[in-house]
Scaffold this motif. Structure first.
Motif, PDB file in Angstrom:
ATOM      1  N   ALA A 175       0.721  -1.192  -0.076  1.00 52.60           N
ATOM      2  CA  ALA A 175       0.036  -0.200  -0.098  1.00 52.60           C
ATOM      3  C   ALA A 175       0.834   1.329  -0.180  1.00 52.60           C
ATOM      4  CB  ALA A 175      -0.810  -0.122   1.135  1.00 52.60           C
ATOM      5  N   LYS A 176       0.415   2.226  -0.732  1.00 53.84           N
ATOM      6  CA  LYS A 176       1.179   3.500  -0.911  1.00 53.84           C
ATOM      7  C   LYS A 176       0.900   4.234   0.291  1.00 53.84           C
ATOM      8  CE  LYS A 176       2.238   2.493  -4.841  1.00 53.84           C
ATOM      9  NZ  LYS A 176       3.746   2.130  -5.497  1.00 53.84           N
ATOM     10  N   LYS A 177       1.800   4.989   0.905  1.00 55.24           N
ATOM     11  CA  LYS A 177       1.583   5.634   2.218  1.00 55.24           C
ATOM     12  C   LYS A 177       0.556   6.996   2.011  1.00 55.24           C
ATOM     13  CE  LYS A 177       4.035   8.101   5.816  1.00 55.24           C
ATOM     14  NZ  LYS A 177       5.081   8.584   6.565  1.00 55.24           N
ATOM     15  N   HIS A 178       0.736   7.547   0.901  1.00 55.26           N
ATOM     16  CA  HIS A 178      -0.155   8.850   0.557  1.00 55.26           C
ATOM     17  C   HIS A 178      -0.161   8.959  -0.811  1.00 55.26           C
ATOM     18  CE1 HIS A 178      -1.936  12.236   3.084  1.00 55.26           C
ATOM     19  NE2 HIS A 178      -2.452  12.046   1.931  1.00 55.26           N
ATOM     20  N   GLY A 179      -1.571   8.837  -1.439  1.00 53.11           N
ATOM     21  CA  GLY A 179      -1.534   8.893  -2.855  1.00 53.11           C
ATOM     22  C   GLY A 179      -2.724   9.400  -3.464  1.00 53.11           C
TER      23      GLY A 179
END
Length: 404
Positions: A175-179
C-alpha cells in the motif's frame, strides 16, 4: 466525448482462454468466438458480451492498439482537447499535496491511461510548474492490455524514471503511504447488465445467436445483488430498459487496499440516481460510438465500436463509502476546472503577460456548459476523512452509512 481508457482495476472471473493469431481478421474471429461461447454456455448475459466486445485480449475494441480518440477517431475526450486538461489537474494534485503536508513520496495512480497522454500532460506540468513536487512523485499506470502498455511506455519515455506499470490495481502489493487514484472516463467503460421491466417484473437481457444474427432475449434474474438493486428502483413502467453496473464494490475495495491515506478522483459522465432512473429515460443510457456517430446498437459491429453507459454516481459513491472512502467533492467539470484554475490565472496576472491563446481556447472548450463543461462530473472521495454533508446531499446519500 467518450472514455479514453480500460477497466484495468477490475478482476475478472472469466475462465476463457484465447488463441493467439495476429494474422486473423479481427471482426470475423470475435464474432466466431462469441457464437461458439453462446452455443457452448447458452444465452450470454449482456455484461459478458460487452466485456468480450471491448476487452477480449486479442480482438476486443480496446485491445488492438488502434487510435480511437480525437477528431479522426470514434470519440473525443477532455484529453483530446489539448494539454490544458492535464495542466489543470496538475494544479489540483499540487494543492492536495500542499494541504496534506506530504513530505515523502507522493504516489499518483492512473487507472486505464489509454495512450498515456494525460499522464504525460500532468507530469510535464509538474516538472515545469512544481519541480519540487515532481521530484517526490511516483506515477503508476494500471493497464492490463499489452498493446496499450507499449504505447504508454513510448508516450512517457521522458518521464520513465518515475513511471511504473502494473497489469491490475491489485498487482500493487504494498500500500502506498499517501496517494491519489485518478481515472478519467473509466467507470463508464465497466461492463453493465441490461434489465427491462416486463409484466411488472424486472428481467435481465441476454444475447443469443438467432439465424446467424445476434439478438437479445429476457430471462429471470438470479443474481441476489441485481435483484436487490431492482427492488430499490422507483416505480417504472413496463418496457423501461436500463443498466446496472456490477462489481463496483469490489473495485472500490481494491482501490482502498493500495492506499494508507489518500483519495480517488473520478472524472466521468453520468447522473445521480434520481436522474439516472428518471421515468423519461425509457431506453437507459447505453450507447455505441463509431466514427463520431452515436447509436444504440450494441449487438452489431462486435469489436469495431465503442459500447458505453453513463455512471450512476450515487451507486459509485456508495461503493466507495463501503470501502472506507468518504465523498468530499461532487460537481460539474466546468465548476471544478474553474475553481482549480484560479492559481493558474493568478500566476498569469503576476507575470503581466497574456497566456497562450491555444490554452485559453482549450480552457473554454473544457468549461463551457454547452461544450464539455456540463457533460462530465468530478467525484472526490477520501480515506480517513469525515464526509462533506453538502456533497452527500448532492449525491442523494444518507448522512450515516452502515458499512458492511
Amino acid at each position: 466525448m467518450m472514455r479514453n481508457n480500460t477497466p484495468a482495476a477490475l478482476e475478472t472471473d472469466s475462465q476463457d482462454t484465447y488463441p493467439v493469431d495476429e494474422n486473423t481478421a479481427t471482426p470475423r474471429c470475435l464474432v466466431s468466438h462469441l457464437k461458439t461461447k453462446i452455443s457452448t454456455t447458452g444465452p450470454l448475459p449482456f455484461d459478458k458480451w460487452m466485456s468480450d466486445c471491448l476487452y477480449h485480449p486479442q480482438w476486443g475494441y480496446y485491445s488492438k492498439g488502434d487510435a480511437r480518440v480525437g477528431r479522426s477517431g470514434d470519440f473525443f475526450t477532455s484529453v483530446s482537447v489539448g494539454k490544458c486538461f492535464g495542466m489543470l489537474l496538475c494544479y489540483r494534485l499540487a494543492d492536495y499535496a500542499r494541504v496534506n503536508h506530504i513530505e515523502g513520496q507522493f504516489d499518483l495512480i492512473e487507472l486505464g491511461a489509454n495512450t498515456g497522454q494525460l499522464a504525460c500532460d500532468i507530469l510535464d506540468s509538474l516538472r515545469s510548474d512544481f519541480p519540487h513536487l515532481y521530484k517526490k512523485v511516483r506515477y503508476t499506470i494500471c493497464e492490463p492490455l499489452a498493446s496499450m502498455q507499449k504505447v504508454q511506455v513510448s508516450t512517457l519515455k521522458e518521464h520513465s524514471a518515475i513511471v511504473e506499470f502494473h497489469a491490475t490495481l491489485s498487482g500493487i502489493k504494498q500500500a502506498k503511504k499517501h496517494g491519489i487514484l485518478l481515472s478519467n472516463e473509466l467507470i463508464d467503460a465497466f461492463p453493465v447488465k441490461l434489465i427491462t421491466k416486463k409484466d411488472g417484473q424486472w428481467r435481465e437481457l441476454h444475447v443469443v445467436n438467432h439465424n446467424d444474427d445476434f439478438t437479445s432475449i429476457t430471462e429471470a434474474i438470479h443474481s441476489p445483488q441485481l435483484l436487490e438493486s431492482c427492488n430499490n428502483l422507483p416505480p417504472l413502467p413496463d418496457g423501461y430498459t436500463t443498466e446496472y453496473r456490477p462489481g463496483l464494490e469490489a473495485y472500490a475495495k481494491v482501490c482502498a487496499s493500495v492506499l494508507e491515506h489518500g483519495m480517488v478522483l473520478t472524472i466521468d459522465y453520468g447522473h445521480i440516481r434520481s436522474d439516472y432512473y428518471a421515468e423519461r429515460r425509457t431506453t437507459g443510457t447505453l450507447r455505441t460510438f463509431y466514427n463520431q456517430t452515436a447509436d444504440e446498437t450494441p449487438l452489431v459491429n462486435a469489436g469495431e465500436q465503442d459500447i458505453t453507459a453513463h455512471v450512476d454516481f450515487t451507486q459509485l459513491a456508495l461503493a466507495y463509502q463501503s470501502a472506507g472512502f468518504e465523498p468530499q467533492y461532487f460537481d460539474s467539470q466546468s465548476r471544478f476546472l474553474i475553481q482549480i484554475a484560479k492559481p493558474w490565472f493568478k500566476a498569469i496576472e503576476n507575470k503581466q503577460q497574456a497566456p497562450p491563446a491555444k490554452l485559453i481556447r482549450q480552457f473554454q472548450t473544457l468549461t463551457h456548459p454547452g461544450m464539455m463543461g456540463n457533460q462530465f462530473s468530478i467525484l472526490e472521495c477520501s480515506l480517513n476523512h469525515a464526509p462533506d454533508k453538502a456533497v452527500l446531499a448532492k449525491l442523494e446519500l444518507p448522512e450515516a452509512l452502515t458499512r458492511k
